[in-house]
Scaffold this motif. Sequence first.
Motif, PDB file in Angstrom:
ATOM      1  N   GLY A 153       0.810  -1.216   0.000  1.00 12.13           N
ATOM      2  CA  GLY A 153       0.000   0.000   0.000  1.00 12.13           C
ATOM      3  C   GLY A 153       0.839   1.260   0.000  1.00 12.13           C
ATOM      4  N   ALA A 154       2.041   1.162   0.582  1.00 13.84           N
ATOM      5  CA  ALA A 154       2.925   2.335   0.673  1.00 13.84           C
ATOM      6  C   ALA A 154       3.932   2.396  -0.485  1.00 13.84           C
ATOM      7  CB  ALA A 154       3.677   2.299   1.999  1.00 13.84           C
ATOM      8  N   ALA A 155       3.809   1.472  -1.460  1.00 19.00           N
ATOM      9  CA  ALA A 155       4.799   1.370  -2.550  1.00 19.00           C
ATOM     10  C   ALA A 155       4.976   2.690  -3.292  1.00 19.00           C
ATOM     11  CB  ALA A 155       4.388   0.276  -3.529  1.00 19.00           C
ATOM     12  N   THR A 156       6.238   3.023  -3.571  1.00 17.75           N
ATOM     13  CA  THR A 156       6.547   4.264  -4.289  1.00 17.75           C
ATOM     14  C   THR A 156       7.052   3.991  -5.706  1.00 17.75           C
ATOM     15  OG1 THR A 156       8.751   4.212  -3.295  1.00 17.75           O
ATOM     16  CG2 THR A 156       7.085   5.553  -2.180  1.00 17.75           C
ATOM     17  N   GLY A 157       7.244   2.718  -6.030  1.00 19.10           N
ATOM     18  CA  GLY A 157       7.731   2.383  -7.367  1.00 19.10           C
ATOM     19  C   GLY A 157       7.508   0.915  -7.674  1.00 19.10           C
ATOM     20  N   GLU A 158       7.920   0.522  -8.889  1.00 20.39           N
ATOM     21  CA  GLU A 158       7.687  -0.839  -9.364  1.00 20.39           C
ATOM     22  C   GLU A 158       8.363  -1.891  -8.487  1.00 20.39           C
ATOM     23  OE1 GLU A 158       9.151  -3.244 -13.290  1.00 20.39           O
ATOM     24  OE2 GLU A 158       8.084  -1.378 -13.684  1.00 20.39           O
ATOM     25  N   ALA A 159       9.642  -1.654  -8.139  1.00 18.55           N
ATOM     26  CA  ALA A 159      10.401  -2.649  -7.363  1.00 18.55           C
ATOM     27  C   ALA A 159       9.778  -2.888  -5.993  1.00 18.55           C
ATOM     28  CB  ALA A 159      11.852  -2.194  -7.212  1.00 18.55           C
ATOM     29  N   MET A 160       9.352  -1.816  -5.336  1.00 10.83           N
ATOM     30  CA  MET A 160       8.756  -1.939  -4.005  1.00 10.83           C
ATOM     31  C   MET A 160       7.422  -2.698  -4.075  1.00 10.83           C
ATOM     32  SD  MET A 160       8.237   1.177  -1.309  1.00 10.83           S
ATOM     33  CE  MET A 160       7.435   0.955   0.291  1.00 10.83           C
ATOM     34  N   MET A 161       6.648  -2.411  -5.105  1.00 13.82           N
ATOM     35  CA  MET A 161       5.365  -3.096  -5.282  1.00 13.82           C
ATOM     36  C   MET A 161       5.575  -4.594  -5.527  1.00 13.82           C
ATOM     37  SD  MET A 161       2.165  -3.545  -5.663  1.00 13.82           S
ATOM     38  CE  MET A 161       1.367  -1.946  -5.635  1.00 13.82           C
TER      39      MET A 161
END
Length: 505
Positions: A93-101
Amino acid sequence: MSETDPRRWKALIFIALAQLMVVLDATIVNIALPSAQQDLGISDGNRQWVITAYALAFGGLLLFGGRIADLWGRKRTFVTGLIGFAAASALGGAATGEAMMLGARALQGVFGALLAPAALSLLAVMFTDAKERAKAFGIYGAIAGGGGAVGLILGGFLTEYLNWRWTFFVNIPFAAVAALGAYFVIREPSGGRNRSPLDIPGVVLSTLGLVALVYGFTRAESEGWSDSVTIGMFVGSAVLLAAFVLTEAKVKSPLLPLRVLTERNRGGVYLSLGLAIIAMFGLFLFLTYYLQIVQGFSPVKTGFAFLPMIVGMITGSTQIGARLMTRVPPRLLMGPGFLLAAGGMLFLTQLEVDTSYAAVILPGQLLLGLGMGTAFMPAMSLATHGVQARDSGVASAMVNTSQQVGGAIGTALLNTIAASATTAYITSHAAGATTPAAQKLLQAEAMVEGYTSAIWWAVGILVAASAIAFALINTGAQGGSPAASGDGDGVENIEDEVRIPVVAH
């Protein structure tokens, strides 16, 4: 067997709530994906990894998760899985980019692989009376089936009226309630652990082999089927999975005893079910994009648009499959069920840019859901019918593994086919699109061409699943004694006869 736990029905509430969360999460993310892709700048080639990262981690580690639950204790594994799933959801939910997601989705899969087998094992050991067990698994299955519909609609509302991020955050209260309830209410019967040493080589080889397989399919989309790395991934996967089979044949305490796979009825179930899921998971992705991007449906409207499939599935499962499976041989439900689903897919090969929902998509979804529901119920039961008690956990995990790996391969393979067909269509029709309006129409037509090409493949895959069910599954109706299952292993105790797994996406 230990005495019956008086709190078992309360415990069922929290176990079912955890299952609802896992099922809801899969469909909720499908609805949120177009919005999340845009916000985080995820490319079309990588978008299916939001689904695949979860499915692959979940499927690759399910056998390991089931083994951990047997070794470490089912209640402890269950609560740990819930806490980890909530933490991974917060990260997504807090992802800021593709890698984090993608990292968050893979972590959700890891903890889901602990959670799902532990939940099934808890039900199996807490409900020892045959009638009570059937009722408990029925409630669990109904909640799991309904969870798909809840996820689609809730996902639409959260995406449209709040933000796609809330489709991840919503897991946190579910997990918190289930974990607290499980901690205080569940009492695991003593003496049910399997303390054999872990088969670490088996875990490593199976997980790496499956990762290589799905990455090969995914890379084929962007780099082509003749790319050296793509070919290398397929070859590497074949070598790793062959090494896994050889390892399992030799080690003293295998992760997956080969006797579970080699019984022809169970092998037929795993194979046909895996193929059916390949067809179905690819369709979920295409239909979501078709409705939102080509037809311009809102996320909420898209969620409701999927309801006929869910209604068909619940009807097929509870009113056809469940009622007939004690009277009719499983192949006479599974074979026709998969064919009926293929008929539903045939409707969807007629999609155009301006296709009528009521004339094509609605009947297609109803037939698909009815067919899948009819086939799934006897398949789930047969997969663990007549299995020895010592193998019941791994037999249940194998059903979920075949589904999750099928889902990962289906999303990657059919996305690859769709992307190739879309590119080819644009290349061959580009000369005629000279105005901005014509170019926009060409883009939509090319997308639909890609989707229908992939759906034709899905039709063929479902026909193959039906053929396998008819050819390999030869047991009689499951209403008789365990010996009727046709399993050479037999069973030592009627109470260990049935472990009914439930689809976890």
